[in-house]
Design an enzyme around this catalytic site. Structure first.
Site: not given
Length: 759
Positions: A148, A150, A152, A154, A159, A190, A308, A337, A386, A550, A654
């Site tokens: 919409d 403008n 309004d 509708r 649009e 509209t 980290n 860590e 660490e 780990r 696409d």
């Protein structure tokens, strides 16, 4: 449109009314960047609009649906840095979903701050509690507002044509005009309110779902209770015993028509609502909640782990932040860590040593851990250290751990006795375990205190990133020199904080089998782990049935990229540490594996990886006891409202779908559908993809949608990853996620899934 879409009562809510009027607040980025912005809530109660006083007409917006939470007071590093300037009752932080940065704000008064804090929390809660039909109304309302132009209230046909492009629809103009004229009941040229809803519903009519509905409907108009039972039994493969009760419950839950409910029947609208719900999702709802045995030894679980954790960006110049810990913990991460170094004023600091990353205080990290460790999961958190500090600041580290964490820090074995195996996640609920070097053995510390004069010499952590970079052949003399420092003094106070996770140097699997204690944990770079996998895969799995391991990214990954965690899970490695700040397929796999079991951060390993008497080699999965390969058949039927990836208004995607299997090497596979020209709104494929799965217990299935481009690289549209063992069969929707792992409703795929035994 007349409705706010969110079903909120604004009248009588002073906070929301105040937000709609608008407020001038300071947006804070640092101690020196503090700018005034005018913030207001739009009438839809879904959009926050803000602009600079000097920016003319330029403004920014964000959606309430992008928000995760509101933090009150000085609960961010930025707001803490200006705590001396602005009191906490005027400060708050808006936290966004995914990896988007937070918004730190300071209101002019405590009352204004409270209006926004309470109002935002109400909006977020309202959105989380919305039903499926309310979400659809909200979605329609948002599209109306976008189109919409403008304002309004509708929409004319011009649009509408713009709207179709925005919605990823490249529709024949004649057909679009016909839909427009049909919806224009008032014949004003509209569309407003209900007419737009009618237009939207005609546009989104699901022929694919209608076809399935009519296949099972006796009269083509509705599904009787018996029709629905037959569908649930034959297509969805629901358990025969409970199918009548389930059919009754689904009608009660999803059928919008009271008349149909009275007839114990389901209309096409109710059928679509069911298929679009969590119960109609490809992920079995039962396995999304906590369903696994949590009483096995800790090393019998895969553990969601971060590398980290303090870094928000790359490994060389990136920003270090306590926010990294908060985000990881809120994503269910259970192993974080810290790299600790001697800092000024006797306070240890955390940063990536020998680099230009920024620095944060160790005590601030521990505070964040104390505040956020158990918000999302009550199961134990491992703090992997660490440690590069001298003895004095090691003592300060120990003091912070004890003072800030208190009883949350595990200081001794659970019963005070010498253990023979790990306790379970259930027994360790609410506990933080320190992983690091330890003086002597656990048995010695339990039998009597080790009494060094002041400290004891120990080796530098095996996880030393500088040594790792040197080993990975990055030629830098300064880095090589630091890697040679092989001895370090260790404070008894810090050593005493390590109980079940003692870091040790790894010699060989044979050495570990003969000499190692169960609580000794070794860490490998990804390249070392791959070498062990290549040379002794079955030995690696056997080792991990008894001890924790780990694996972390190579030091050469200075861009904070990740390795494929699946390779390491195939060896039974529990702590596969990834850079959580970096989106991509590797983090999709991590999120996929840990999306089950209540997202608690622990997933029970398959039994053939937990039994030390069994031998499993990921290279030859068919050699194991109980080998049962499965066939996976996926018909990709359609897509719904896929997001635009190109900002050009005239561009339409696409789309094609790729299904990837991640698992043992024999299971690694991917297949694709055709691409559909110019239709991201409701593309239809009906393409069938088939896979053979040799180790279903370890397999993950990833659905990826991309925008086909014959001239350049395809653009990512959305993805969804889940464990093979959590798949629901039958007609299912897959609710797509963004590259960041956040939801992008209502984008989805509609598929039919069938799993059968091969032998």
């Amino acid at each position: 449109m007349a409705s706010t879409g969110s079903g909120l009562r604004i009248q009588g809510d002073d906070n929301l009314q105040s937000m709609i009027v608008g407020t001038v607040m300071r947006k804070i980025k640092s101690r020196t960047w503090k700018k005034q912005r005018y913030f207001k809530l739009q009438e839809d109660c879904m959009t926050i609009w803000y602009k600079s006083k000097k920016a003319g007409n330029a403004h920014s917006t964000f959606s309430v649906s992008d928000m995760e939470t509101v933090r009150e007071g000085h609960q961010s590093e930025v707001l803490l840095s200006i705590a001396d300037e602005f009191p906490p009752d005027r400060c708050f932080t808006l936290v966004f979903r995914g990896r988007r940065g937070n918004l730190d704000l300071v209101a002019d008064s405590a009352d204004e701050a409270q209006s926004w804090i309470k109002g935002m929390r109400k909006l977020i809660e309202n959105l989380e509690n919305m039903g499926e039909s309310e979400k659809l109304d909200q979605w329609i309302c948002e599209w109306f507002k976008k189109a919409d132009k403008n304002n309004d209230g509708r929409m004319n046909f011009r649009e509408i044509r713009v709207l179709l492009k925005m919605m990823n629809v490249d529709m024949n103009e004649h057909h679009a005009h016909r839909l427009f004229m049909t919806a224009d009941k008032s014949q004003t040229g509209t569309l407003e309110d209900d007419e737009f809803v009618l237009f939207y519903k005609m546009l989104t009519q699901r022929e694919d779902v209608l076809r399935v509905f009519q296949d099972y409907s006796g009269d083509g108009q509705k599904l009787s209770l018996r029709d629905l039972e037959e569908f649930l039994r034959d297509e969805q493969l629901e358990e025969v015993d409970g199918v009548q009760q389930l059919a009754t419950e689904l009608i009660e839950r999803y059928e919008p028509s009271d008349t149909a409910k009275m007839l114990k029947a389901m209309s096409i609208d109710g059928f679509l609502m069911y298929l679009a719900s969590a119960e109609g999702s490809i992920f079995h709802p039962r396995q999304q909640s906590l369903y696994q045995d949590m009483t096995q030894p800790l090393n019998h679980y895969f553990i969601s782990s971060s590398h980290n954790t303090y870094l928000m960006e790359d490994q060389l110049r990136g920003h270090s932040s306590v926010e990294g810990y908060i985000r990881a913990l809120k994503r269910g991460c259970r192993c974080v860590e810290v790299d600790c170094w001697d800092g000024p004023n006797g306070e240890p600091i955390v940063y990536h040593g020998h680099t230009f990353t920024s620095k944060i205080l160790f005590k601030d990290v521990v505070n964040a851990l104390g505040n956020y460790a158990f918000k999302v999961s009550e199961y134990p958190v491992i703090l992997s250290t660490e440690n590069h500090c001298g003895v004095e600041q090691q003592r300060v580290m120990a003091q912070h751990l004890n003072t800030i964490l208190g009883d949350k820090l595990l200081k001794s074995t659970l019963d005070g006795k010498i253990p023979v195996s790990f306790p379970s996640p259930e027994e360790l609920k609410g506990k933080i375990l320190l992983k690091g070097k330890k003086i002597g053995s656990l048995e010695e510390s339990l039998n009597g205190p080790v009494e060094p004069e002041d400290s004891q010499t120990g080796e530098v952590s095996d996880e030393d990133e500088a040594a790792d970079i040197d080993e990975d052949s990055l030629h830098s003399n300064s880095l090589r020199r630091t890697a040679k420092k092989s001895k370090q003094r260790l404070s008894k106070e810090l050593s005493d904080c390590v109980v079940y996770c003692k870091s040790v140097h790894f010699s060989s699997f044979k050495h570990s089998r003969i000499h190692s204690k169960f609580y000794e944990i070794s860490s490998f770079t990804e390249s070392k782990a791959r070498k062990h996998l290549r040379e002794a895969g079955a030995e690696f799995v056997h080792h991990n049935a008894r001890q924790l391991t780990r694996v972390y990214p190579s030091g050469l990954r200075t861009d904070s990229s990740n390795f494929n965690p699946q390779e390491m899970w195939n060896t039974g490695t529990q702590i596969v540490a990834l850079n959580f700040q970096t989106a991509g397929v590797e983090m999709d796999l991590n999120d996929g594996l840990f999306s089950q079991n209540g997202r608690c951060g622990y997933v029970l390993k398959p039994d053939f990886m937990r039994m030390s008497e069994r031998r499993f080699d990921p290279e030859v999965p068919h050699n194991r006891e109980g080998y049962r390969p499965l066939s996976l058949c996926i018909q990709v039927i359609s897509g719904q409202q896929l997001p635009k990836v190109n900002i050009k208004e005239s561009s339409v995607v696409d789309p094609f779908v790729r299904v990837e299997i991640h698992g043992v090497p024999l299971d690694q596979a991917k297949q694709e559908t055709r691409y559909i020209d110019n239709n991201g709104f409701n593309p239809v494929w009906y393409d069938t993809l088939r896979f053979t799965i040799h180790a279903p217990e370890l397999a993950l299935v990833r659905f990826v949608v991309e925008d086909y481009d014959k001239a350049s690289r395809n653009d990512f549209v959305g993805q969804y990853t889940l464990p093979f063992s959590c798949i629901q069969q039958g007609y299912r929707h897959i609710h797509l996620l963004s590259k960041d792992g956040t939801s992008i409703p209502p984008a989805s795929l509609f598929v039919h899934v069938r799993i059968t035994n091969l032998v």
